[in-house]
Design a protein around this motif. Structure first.
Motif, PDB file in Angstrom:
ATOM      1  N   PHE A 236      20.253 -14.477   7.109  1.00 44.55           N
ATOM      2  CA  PHE A 236      20.705 -13.425   6.189  1.00 44.55           C
ATOM      3  C   PHE A 236      20.404 -13.812   4.737  1.00 44.55           C
ATOM      4  N   ASP A 237      20.721 -15.058   4.385  1.00 46.30           N
ATOM      5  CA  ASP A 237      20.478 -15.519   3.011  1.00 46.30           C
ATOM      6  C   ASP A 237      18.989 -15.478   2.666  1.00 46.30           C
ATOM      7  N   LYS A 238      18.133 -15.929   3.584  1.00 46.01           N
ATOM      8  CA  LYS A 238      16.689 -15.923   3.330  1.00 46.01           C
ATOM      9  C   LYS A 238      16.173 -14.501   3.133  1.00 46.01           C
ATOM     10  N   GLU A 239      16.621 -13.596   3.997  1.00 48.59           N
ATOM     11  CA  GLU A 239      16.136 -12.219   3.930  1.00 48.59           C
ATOM     12  C   GLU A 239      16.627 -11.516   2.675  1.00 48.59           C
ATOM     13  N   LEU A 240      17.884 -11.752   2.320  1.00 48.06           N
ATOM     14  CA  LEU A 240      18.429 -11.141   1.107  1.00 48.06           C
ATOM     15  C   LEU A 240      17.733 -11.693  -0.133  1.00 48.06           C
ATOM     16  N   ARG A 241      17.473 -12.995  -0.160  1.00 49.70           N
ATOM     17  CA  ARG A 241      16.784 -13.610  -1.293  1.00 49.70           C
ATOM     18  C   ARG A 241      15.386 -13.001  -1.467  1.00 49.70           C
ATOM     19  N   LYS A 242      14.687 -12.834  -0.351  1.00 49.44           N
ATOM     20  CA  LYS A 242      13.346 -12.253  -0.412  1.00 49.44           C
ATOM     21  C   LYS A 242      13.391 -10.809  -0.891  1.00 49.44           C
ATOM     22  N   HIS A 243      14.356 -10.045  -0.403  1.00 47.39           N
ATOM     23  CA  HIS A 243      14.498  -8.635  -0.799  1.00 47.39           C
ATOM     24  C   HIS A 243      14.790  -8.521  -2.289  1.00 47.39           C
ATOM     25  N   LEU A 244      15.672  -9.342  -2.821  1.00 51.56           N
ATOM     26  CA  LEU A 244      16.023  -9.285  -4.239  1.00 51.56           C
ATOM     27  C   LEU A 244      14.846  -9.700  -5.118  1.00 51.56           C
ATOM     28  N   CYS A 245      14.118 -10.734  -4.667  1.00 52.49           N
ATOM     29  CA  CYS A 245      12.956 -11.184  -5.459  1.00 52.49           C
ATOM     30  C   CYS A 245      11.877 -10.104  -5.524  1.00 52.49           C
ATOM     31  N   GLU A 246      11.633  -9.432  -4.400  1.00 52.53           N
ATOM     32  CA  GLU A 246      10.570  -8.431  -4.343  1.00 52.53           C
ATOM     33  C   GLU A 246      10.926  -7.143  -5.065  1.00 52.53           C
ATOM     34  N   ASN A 247      12.206  -6.797  -5.100  1.00 47.78           N
ATOM     35  CA  ASN A 247      12.592  -5.488  -5.622  1.00 47.78           C
ATOM     36  C   ASN A 247      13.315  -5.506  -6.960  1.00 47.78           C
ATOM     37  N   TYR A 248      13.872  -6.654  -7.347  1.00 45.69           N
ATOM     38  CA  TYR A 248      14.676  -6.687  -8.577  1.00 45.69           C
ATOM     39  C   TYR A 248      14.233  -7.749  -9.576  1.00 45.69           C
ATOM     40  N   GLN A 249      13.489  -8.727  -9.136  1.00 46.07           N
ATOM     41  CA  GLN A 249      13.070  -9.787 -10.044  1.00 46.07           C
ATOM     42  C   GLN A 249      11.833  -9.373 -10.827  1.00 46.07           C
ATOM     43  N   SER A 250      11.820  -9.669 -12.116  1.00 48.57           N
ATOM     44  CA  SER A 250      10.671  -9.343 -12.959  1.00 48.57           C
ATOM     45  C   SER A 250       9.429 -10.081 -12.473  1.00 48.57           C
ATOM     46  N   LYS A 251       8.303  -9.393 -12.486  1.00 46.54           N
ATOM     47  CA  LYS A 251       7.046  -9.996 -12.050  1.00 46.54           C
ATOM     48  C   LYS A 251       6.612 -11.139 -12.967  1.00 46.54           C
ATOM     49  N   ASN A 252       7.125 -11.151 -14.181  1.00 43.41           N
ATOM     50  CA  ASN A 252       6.776 -12.201 -15.125  1.00 43.41           C
ATOM     51  C   ASN A 252       7.714 -13.401 -15.069  1.00 43.41           C
ATOM     52  N   PHE A 253       8.692 -13.333 -14.166  1.00 41.66           N
ATOM     53  CA  PHE A 253       9.681 -14.411 -14.080  1.00 41.66           C
ATOM     54  C   PHE A 253       9.039 -15.674 -13.515  1.00 41.66           C
ATOM     55  N   ARG A 254       9.198 -16.797 -14.188  1.00 44.51           N
ATOM     56  CA  ARG A 254       8.667 -18.083 -13.737  1.00 44.51           C
ATOM     57  C   ARG A 254       9.686 -19.178 -14.032  1.00 44.51           C
ATOM     58  N   ILE A 255       9.677 -20.223 -13.216  1.00 38.97           N
ATOM     59  CA  ILE A 255      10.502 -21.405 -13.476  1.00 38.97           C
ATOM     60  C   ILE A 255       9.581 -22.609 -13.514  1.00 38.97           C
ATOM     61  N   LEU A 256       9.493 -23.257 -14.680  1.00 40.36           N
ATOM     62  CA  LEU A 256       8.639 -24.421 -14.842  1.00 40.36           C
ATOM     63  C   LEU A 256       9.473 -25.608 -15.336  1.00 40.36           C
ATOM     64  N   LYS A 257       9.474 -26.659 -14.571  1.00 44.20           N
ATOM     65  CA  LYS A 257      10.176 -27.897 -14.924  1.00 44.20           C
ATOM     66  C   LYS A 257      11.629 -27.640 -15.282  1.00 44.20           C
ATOM     67  N   GLY A 258      12.256 -26.752 -14.520  1.00 43.24           N
ATOM     68  CA  GLY A 258      13.665 -26.506 -14.715  1.00 43.24           C
ATOM     69  C   GLY A 258      13.992 -25.553 -15.832  1.00 43.24           C
ATOM     70  N   HIS A 259      12.969 -24.966 -16.521  1.00 40.93           N
ATOM     71  CA  HIS A 259      13.213 -24.024 -17.607  1.00 40.93           C
ATOM     72  C   HIS A 259      12.735 -22.625 -17.221  1.00 40.93           C
ATOM     73  N   LYS A 260      13.511 -21.638 -17.510  1.00 37.28           N
ATOM     74  CA  LYS A 260      13.140 -20.265 -17.231  1.00 37.28           C
ATOM     75  C   LYS A 260      12.190 -19.765 -18.317  1.00 37.28           C
ATOM     76  N   VAL A 261      11.091 -19.176 -17.884  1.00 41.11           N
ATOM     77  CA  VAL A 261      10.123 -18.606 -18.826  1.00 41.11           C
ATOM     78  C   VAL A 261       9.901 -17.164 -18.437  1.00 41.11           C
ATOM     79  N   LYS A 262      10.125 -16.235 -19.359  1.00 37.92           N
ATOM     80  CA  LYS A 262       9.958 -14.811 -19.071  1.00 37.92           C
ATOM     81  C   LYS A 262       8.802 -14.238 -19.890  1.00 37.92           C
TER      82      LYS A 262
END
Length: 262
Positions: A236-262
């Motif tokens: 359930f957690d894996k599927e929900l995480r994938k659904h939220l990333c595909e439908n609600y997360q910005s396409k420009n969202f990145r995490i590099l070396k522990g820092h969020k870059v938008k």
């Protein structure tokens, strides 16, 4: 969540949600599965959701065990009465019992190793699968359940934990055979006599060859309900995480070396 159907558009699916239950691939320890097959043939295969093979081995175990008097022989062995343990065995049935018993252990181990490999490939493919199903008899969907509640209900009556997490086939099978074991072992009659203080009568009424099936039955029901609750929660957690990333997360969202870059 999106409602997909497993229509063979992928080589492998991680899971399938049907009105009879949620079937999924996940990593299992081959030695634990083999151990359950040794404890009671068929249990290892049922843990792998190989129901037809598991049911066949389970029914074979009950019929041939009773006919060969394997449990009766074990009880005499526990009492140190080796001569009686040998005498009570029916070799006509015993010679059929041993090869199938060994096969159940070997096949469950082999199948677990294969299914672990398939699980890794399915995880890599990450193809969508159905997470909700509705029919005229049942509704089933991925959600989170409490593993402790699964164990608790299984302790009361084996099979209730499986009903709690919607493993319908396993639940019915466990409950039906529990009734059979209760009936032929007279265990509930013995419990009533024990509460009334008739210890000798309670001991006399018991049928040990049928009573010996019950501990394995309880143990399997508890383990199966707990481990499948945990794995369903992970799915359930894996599927929900994938659904939220595909439908609600910005396409420009990145995490590099522990820092969020938008």
């Amino acid at each position: 969540m999106d409602n997909y159907t497993n229509d063979n558009t992928a080589r492998r699916y991680r899971a399938h949600v049907s009105i009879l239950g949620t079937t999924q691939l996940h990593l299992r320890n081959p030695y634990i599965i083999a151990w359950w097959s040794a404890a009671f043939p068929g249990f290892g295969h049922m843990l792998l959701s190989k129901y037809l093979r598991g049911y066949a081995l389970f029914i074979w175990e009950v019929i041939v065990n009773v006919k060969a008097h394997v449990n009766s022989s074990m009880i005499y062995s526990f009492q140190g009465n080796i001569d009686m343990a040998k005498e009570v065995l029916d070799t006509r049935w015993l010679l059929m019992y041993i090869p199938v018993y060994i096969f159940g252990i070997w096949d469950s181990y082999r199948t677990t190793v294969d299914m672990n490999k398939i699980h890794l490939l399915a995880e890599r493919e990450e193809h969508p699968f159905n997470t909700f199903t509705i029919g005229s008899l049942e509704i089933n969907y991925l959600d989170k359940r409490n593993p402790i509640l699964s164990v608790m209900w299984s302790l009361f009556i084996p099979g209730l934990g499986q009903l709690y997490i919607h493993r319908i086939l396993t639940a019915f099978f466990i409950i039906i055979w529990l009734v059979v074991f209760y009936y032929f072992s007279h265990v509930q009659e013995a419990i009533v006599l024990l509460f009334l203080g008739h210890v000798k009568e309670a001991t006399t009424v018991l049928k040990p060859e049928w009573l010996l099936f019950i501990p394995s039955h309880y143990g399997f029901a508890i383990y199966d309900s707990y481990i499948n609750t945990v794995e369903n929660n992970k799915l359930f957690d894996k599927e929900l995480r994938k659904h939220l990333c595909e439908n609600y997360q910005s396409k420009n969202f990145r995490i590099l070396k522990g820092h969020k870059v938008k």
